[in-house]
Scaffold this motif. Structure first.
Motif, mmCIF file in Angstrom:
data_model
loop_
_atom_site.group_PDB
_atom_site.id
_atom_site.type_symbol
_atom_site.label_atom_id
_atom_site.label_comp_id
_atom_site.label_asym_id
_atom_site.label_seq_id
_atom_site.Cartn_x
_atom_site.Cartn_y
_atom_site.Cartn_z
ATOM 1 N N ARG A 18 66.919 -25.459 -6.842
ATOM 2 C CA ARG A 18 68.222 -24.788 -6.700
ATOM 3 C C ARG A 18 68.951 -25.290 -5.445
ATOM 4 N N VAL A 19 68.220 -25.465 -4.366
ATOM 5 C CA VAL A 19 68.838 -25.960 -3.132
ATOM 6 C C VAL A 19 69.397 -27.364 -3.354
ATOM 7 N N VAL A 20 68.586 -28.221 -3.964
ATOM 8 C CA VAL A 20 69.003 -29.609 -4.217
ATOM 9 C C VAL A 20 70.166 -29.659 -5.194
ATOM 10 N N GLU A 21 70.151 -28.800 -6.201
ATOM 11 C CA GLU A 21 71.243 -28.794 -7.188
ATOM 12 C C GLU A 21 72.583 -28.562 -6.506
ATOM 13 N N GLY A 22 72.618 -27.656 -5.530
ATOM 14 C CA GLY A 22 73.855 -27.433 -4.786
ATOM 15 C C GLY A 22 74.304 -28.680 -4.037
ATOM 16 N N LEU A 23 73.347 -29.417 -3.491
ATOM 17 C CA LEU A 23 73.681 -30.656 -2.765
ATOM 18 C C LEU A 23 74.127 -31.759 -3.718
ATOM 19 N N VAL A 24 73.536 -31.808 -4.912
ATOM 20 C CA VAL A 24 73.952 -32.796 -5.921
ATOM 21 C C VAL A 24 75.395 -32.517 -6.340
ATOM 22 N N LYS A 25 75.718 -31.250 -6.585
ATOM 23 C CA LYS A 25 77.079 -30.881 -7.009
ATOM 24 C C LYS A 25 78.113 -31.257 -5.952
ATOM 25 N N LYS A 26 77.721 -31.194 -4.681
ATOM 26 C CA LYS A 26 78.632 -31.556 -3.599
ATOM 27 C C LYS A 26 78.689 -33.063 -3.374
ATOM 28 N N GLY A 27 77.790 -33.800 -4.026
ATOM 29 C CA GLY A 27 77.765 -35.249 -3.870
ATOM 30 C C GLY A 27 77.019 -35.729 -2.629
ATOM 31 N N TYR A 28 76.185 -34.859 -2.029
ATOM 32 C CA TYR A 28 75.484 -35.200 -0.794
ATOM 33 C C TYR A 28 74.119 -35.840 -1.025
ATOM 34 N N VAL A 29 73.534 -35.568 -2.199
ATOM 35 C CA VAL A 29 72.261 -36.199 -2.555
ATOM 36 C C VAL A 29 72.347 -36.673 -3.996
ATOM 37 N N HIS A 30 71.459 -37.593 -4.323
ATOM 38 C CA HIS A 30 71.358 -38.071 -5.702
ATOM 39 C C HIS A 30 69.906 -37.960 -6.139
ATOM 40 N N ARG A 31 69.711 -37.795 -7.430
ATOM 41 C CA ARG A 31 68.365 -37.779 -8.012
ATOM 42 C C ARG A 31 68.218 -39.024 -8.863
ATOM 43 N N GLU A 32 67.043 -39.618 -8.796
ATOM 44 C CA GLU A 32 66.771 -40.803 -9.618
ATOM 45 C C GLU A 32 65.329 -40.781 -10.071
ATOM 46 N N GLU A 33 65.049 -41.508 -11.133
ATOM 47 C CA GLU A 33 63.672 -41.602 -11.624
ATOM 48 C C GLU A 33 62.818 -42.346 -10.615
ATOM 49 N N ASP A 34 61.586 -41.911 -10.477
ATOM 50 C CA ASP A 34 60.620 -42.605 -9.634
ATOM 51 C C ASP A 34 60.238 -43.906 -10.336
ATOM 52 N N ALA A 35 60.139 -44.982 -9.589
ATOM 53 C CA ALA A 35 59.822 -46.289 -10.168
ATOM 54 C C ALA A 35 58.434 -46.306 -10.815
ATOM 55 N N GLU A 36 57.506 -45.518 -10.297
ATOM 56 C CA GLU A 36 56.133 -45.532 -10.808
ATOM 57 C C GLU A 36 55.891 -44.508 -11.914
ATOM 58 N N ASP A 37 56.654 -43.425 -11.931
ATOM 59 C CA ASP A 37 56.460 -42.363 -12.915
ATOM 60 C C ASP A 37 57.830 -41.800 -13.292
ATOM 61 N N ARG A 38 58.305 -42.145 -14.494
ATOM 62 C CA ARG A 38 59.647 -41.773 -14.908
ATOM 63 C C ARG A 38 59.836 -40.267 -15.077
ATOM 64 N N ARG A 39 58.745 -39.494 -15.129
ATOM 65 C CA ARG A 39 58.847 -38.032 -15.230
ATOM 66 C C ARG A 39 59.201 -37.415 -13.882
ATOM 67 N N VAL A 40 58.973 -38.173 -12.813
ATOM 68 C CA VAL A 40 59.175 -37.682 -11.452
ATOM 69 C C VAL A 40 60.572 -38.063 -10.984
ATOM 70 N N ARG A 41 61.246 -37.137 -10.318
ATOM 71 C CA ARG A 41 62.570 -37.397 -9.761
ATOM 72 C C ARG A 41 62.462 -37.493 -8.246
ATOM 73 N N ARG A 42 63.120 -38.489 -7.708
ATOM 74 C CA ARG A 42 63.216 -38.653 -6.258
ATOM 75 C C ARG A 42 64.625 -38.264 -5.842
ATOM 76 N N VAL A 43 64.721 -37.652 -4.676
ATOM 77 C CA VAL A 43 66.006 -37.198 -4.147
ATOM 78 C C VAL A 43 66.293 -37.996 -2.890
ATOM 79 N N GLY A 44 67.510 -38.507 -2.766
ATOM 80 C CA GLY A 44 67.909 -39.258 -1.581
ATOM 81 C C GLY A 44 69.332 -38.922 -1.174
ATOM 82 N N LEU A 45 69.666 -39.248 0.054
ATOM 83 C CA LEU A 45 71.012 -39.002 0.573
ATOM 84 C C LEU A 45 72.017 -39.984 -0.014
#
Length: 149
Positions: A70-97
């Motif tokens: 929920r915390v990250v979702e608010g940051l994604v909506k504001k455009g401050y972080v992005h989520r992407e698939e992990d290179a090693e495991d596509r089920r895992v999401r990585r969050v970055g600035l």
């Protein structure tokens, strides 16, 4: 000064008072950047540690994965972080600035550092390193206590 029955009671009351003052000291400044205290902590972690999985982010924040989501979702909506698939495991999401998130982090960080410097100025220069060492020991003691629960 209040007299407490035990050192544990005195420690508890002083810690609670400190945490309340410290946790909410920058409420206005942090929210004027458009992020909550929890979101600011997430931005700080991502700045210093780079992209993290949601699980690792939750562990670092001492929150459940559902809460950090929920915390990250608010940051994604504001455009401050992005989520992407992990290179090693596509089920895992990585969050970055994002670039915008980095800018918001820097604005919040500058506000926080001004507060920290103002607090440190209340101590003689020769006591500041000792204060930081004490806080490191307190943090380690808390980690040991949590591990033993």
């Amino acid at each position: 000064m209040i007299s407490y029955g035990t050192q544990a009671e005195a420690f508890h009351h002083e810690m609670v008072a400190l945490i309340k003052k410290y946790q909410f000291r920058d409420r206005n400044e942090i929210t004027c950047c458009g992020v909550s205290v929890s979101q600011c902590y997430v931005l700080e972690l991502l700045h210093f540690q780079g992209a993290l999985t949601m699980r690792k982010l939750a562990e670092q924040m001492h929150l459940s994965v559902s809460t950090i989501t929920r915390v990250v979702e608010g940051l994604v909506k504001k455009g401050y972080v992005h989520r992407e698939e992990d290179a090693e495991d596509r089920r895992v999401r990585r969050v970055g600035l994002t670039g915008e998130g980095q800018g918001i982090f820097e604005a919040c960080w500058n506000n926080v550092m001004q507060s920290e410097e103002a607090i440190l100025e209340q101590f003689p220069v020769e006591h500041r390193a000792m204060l930081i060492e004490f806080l490191q020991q307190l943090n380690q003691a808390t980690t040991c206590w949590q591990a033993g629960r």
